[in-house]
Design an enzyme around this catalytic site. Structure first.
Site, PDB file in Angstrom:
ATOM      1  N   ASP A 165     -13.468  -4.831   2.077  1.00  9.64           N
ATOM      2  CA  ASP A 165     -12.297  -5.698   2.208  1.00  9.64           C
ATOM      3  C   ASP A 165     -12.752  -7.128   1.933  1.00  9.64           C
ATOM      4  OD1 ASP A 165     -10.190  -7.338   3.122  1.00  9.64           O
ATOM      5  OD2 ASP A 165      -9.546  -5.815   4.563  1.00  9.64           O
ATOM      6  N   TYR A 214      -9.862  -5.571  10.168  1.00  8.46           N
ATOM      7  CA  TYR A 214      -8.506  -5.994  10.499  1.00  8.46           C
ATOM      8  C   TYR A 214      -7.901  -4.984  11.465  1.00  8.46           C
ATOM      9  CZ  TYR A 214      -3.468  -6.556   9.783  1.00  8.46           C
ATOM     10  OH  TYR A 214      -2.116  -6.687   9.966  1.00  8.46           O
ATOM     11  N   LYS A 230      -2.452 -12.875   1.622  1.00  9.01           N
ATOM     12  CA  LYS A 230      -3.223 -13.999   2.133  1.00  9.01           C
ATOM     13  C   LYS A 230      -3.575 -14.983   1.018  1.00  9.01           C
ATOM     14  CE  LYS A 230      -3.111 -11.615   6.018  1.00  9.01           C
ATOM     15  NZ  LYS A 230      -2.705 -10.243   5.682  1.00  9.01           N
ATOM     16  N   ARG A 269       8.937   2.701 -10.588  1.00  7.70           N
ATOM     17  CA  ARG A 269       7.945   3.268  -9.686  1.00  7.70           C
ATOM     18  C   ARG A 269       6.690   3.710 -10.428  1.00  7.70           C
ATOM     19  NH1 ARG A 269       8.205   8.292  -7.396  1.00  7.70           N
ATOM     20  NH2 ARG A 269      10.424   8.492  -7.872  1.00  7.70           N
TER      21      ARG A 269
END
Length: 400
Positions: free
Chosen positions: A196, A131, A221, A77
């Site tokens: 973005d 988005y 993507k 982590r």
């Protein structure tokens, strides 16, 4: 390796290189020296340490500024060597000091919002469209943020003393509207601009060169490019990266090492994929623009592999009739996808806000892949149905 060889290696690594070269080699520069060709996948969640004092010191250092701990890894982590390779490569492609990867694009955006809220800057200025889930996260105030929606010209006036962030997306999802990022960054003043860059990728634009402090990607993507990995990443300066690493450690939104490996592999073909898919998309946009069954076509001046178009008929019928094109949410894969934003990706946005941002009920979003363009057109042609003869004087617009 002797000193001379090491120096020569460092000279090659640090010299300016073309994007296509960086895509292949960034994050992998050390492999040959280790006798490796493919990057290793480190799946460990924890790492042995016989020096607990040194390990405590490294954890204390991380808690201070979020810098990557020096020496061997500590815990999954806190960081992972495979994921770090992807982060290094993406930062090089975007031209930033650092990058921090997360389990999804929304986890990445959430970390940015939390980082600003933690210092009392909960107000966000944003430009639609974004988005759909980004829009919802801001509007619903799920992380305690307050948002002011504005157009680009109103950014400076919307900024308040407690504004921690300005968020834009260009080209925007799903309308492909484009912004002058340099002008937007100027309007932000000292407030960090988050751009973005999912649709454009660093192949088509590097927002950091135009004044954005933070560059967000849904790495699911184009960066991955094959529809088989969920991830998000923020490219930024090292100071902000340290804060994001601390939030990632505390909240647990870590990227799995296998995903990091797939993303690093995806970056190696990113320039080739984006350029080939963009050529297909430009041709499909041209054919759709000339088709009387299509009311409007939107294609960015920047280029890219995304096309948005509105039909005169029922968009749901078009979705139901495609056979080669895949009717599915998401984008950026090697195969072509089509979806109806008002029903899926932007369904969660209030209908009035959605339409006000240009997301009409007849809009379809096409993520163009690497198939032969004539095969793609044949499928779209039959899916559009009806006659090609002009029905009424249609509004047809291609944004190039």
């Amino acid at each position: 390796m002797d000193t001379a060889s090491t120096s020569a290696y460092d000279d090659v690594r640090t010299a300016p290189r073309a994007l296509a070269t960086e895509a292949v080699h960034a994050g992998r520069d050390d492999l040959a020296r280790q006798g490796l060709h493919a990057p290793p996948i480190d799946l460990s969640t924890t790492y042995p340490s016989y020096d607990s004092r040194a390990e405590a010191a490294r954890i204390d250092a991380f808690a201070t500024d979020g810098a990557d701990p020096a020496g061997p890894p500590v815990y999954g982590r806190l960081g992972n060597p495979t994921v770090a390779r992807f982060e290094t490569a993406l930062a090089r492609l975007e031209g930033t000091e650092s990058a921090v990867a997360f389990a999804s694009g929304m986890a990445a955006l959430s970390a940015v919002l939390l980082a600003r809220s933690a210092v009392g800057l909960r107000h966000v200025v944003a430009v639609r469209p974004l988005y759909g889930c980004s829009d919802h996260l801001l509007t619903a105030g799920l992380l305690g943020t307050e948002v002011t929606w504005t157009d680009p010209a109103g950014i400076a006036d919307a900024i308040r003393p407690d504004t921690g962030l300005v968020i834009v997306e260009s080209p925007a999802n799903p309308t492909l509207a484009e912004l002058d990022l340099r002008a937007v960054a100027h309007s932000c003043g000292s407030v960090p601009l988050l751009a973005d860059n999912t649709f454009a990728t660093p192949v088509l634009q590097r927002p950091a060169e135009r004044g954005a402090r933070l560059v967000l990607h849904s790495a699911t993507k184009y960066l991955g490019g094959h529809g088989d990995v969920l991830a998000g990443v923020v490219a930024c300066d090292e100071e902000f990266a340290g804060r994001l690493r601390q939030i990632r450690f505390a909240t647990g939104g870590v990227l799995h090492p296998l995903a990091g490996y797939l993303l690093l592999r995806g970056l190696s073909t990113l320039p080739v994929r984006v350029r080939a898919a963009s050529a297909n998309a430009a041709e499909l946009a041209r054919r759709l623009t000339a088709d009387p069954r299509v009311a409007r076509v939107r294609y960015p001046r920047l280029g890219g592999a995304m096309v948005a178009f509105e039909v005169h008929g029922d968009p749901h019928e078009v979705i139901s009739r495609v056979r080669l094109v895949t009717p599915a949410v998401s984008l950026g894969s090697v195969d072509t996808l089509i979806q109806h934003p008002a029903s899926i990706s932007h369904r969660i946005v209030d209908a009035e806000d959605r339409r006000g941002a240009g997301v009409s009920d007849r809009l379809l979003r096409l993520s163009v892949g690497l198939e032969d363009v004539d095969d793609l057109w044949a499928d779209l042609d039959q899916a559009l149905g009806g006659s090609r003869e002009p029905q009424v004087a249609p509004l047809r617009e291609a944004i190039r």
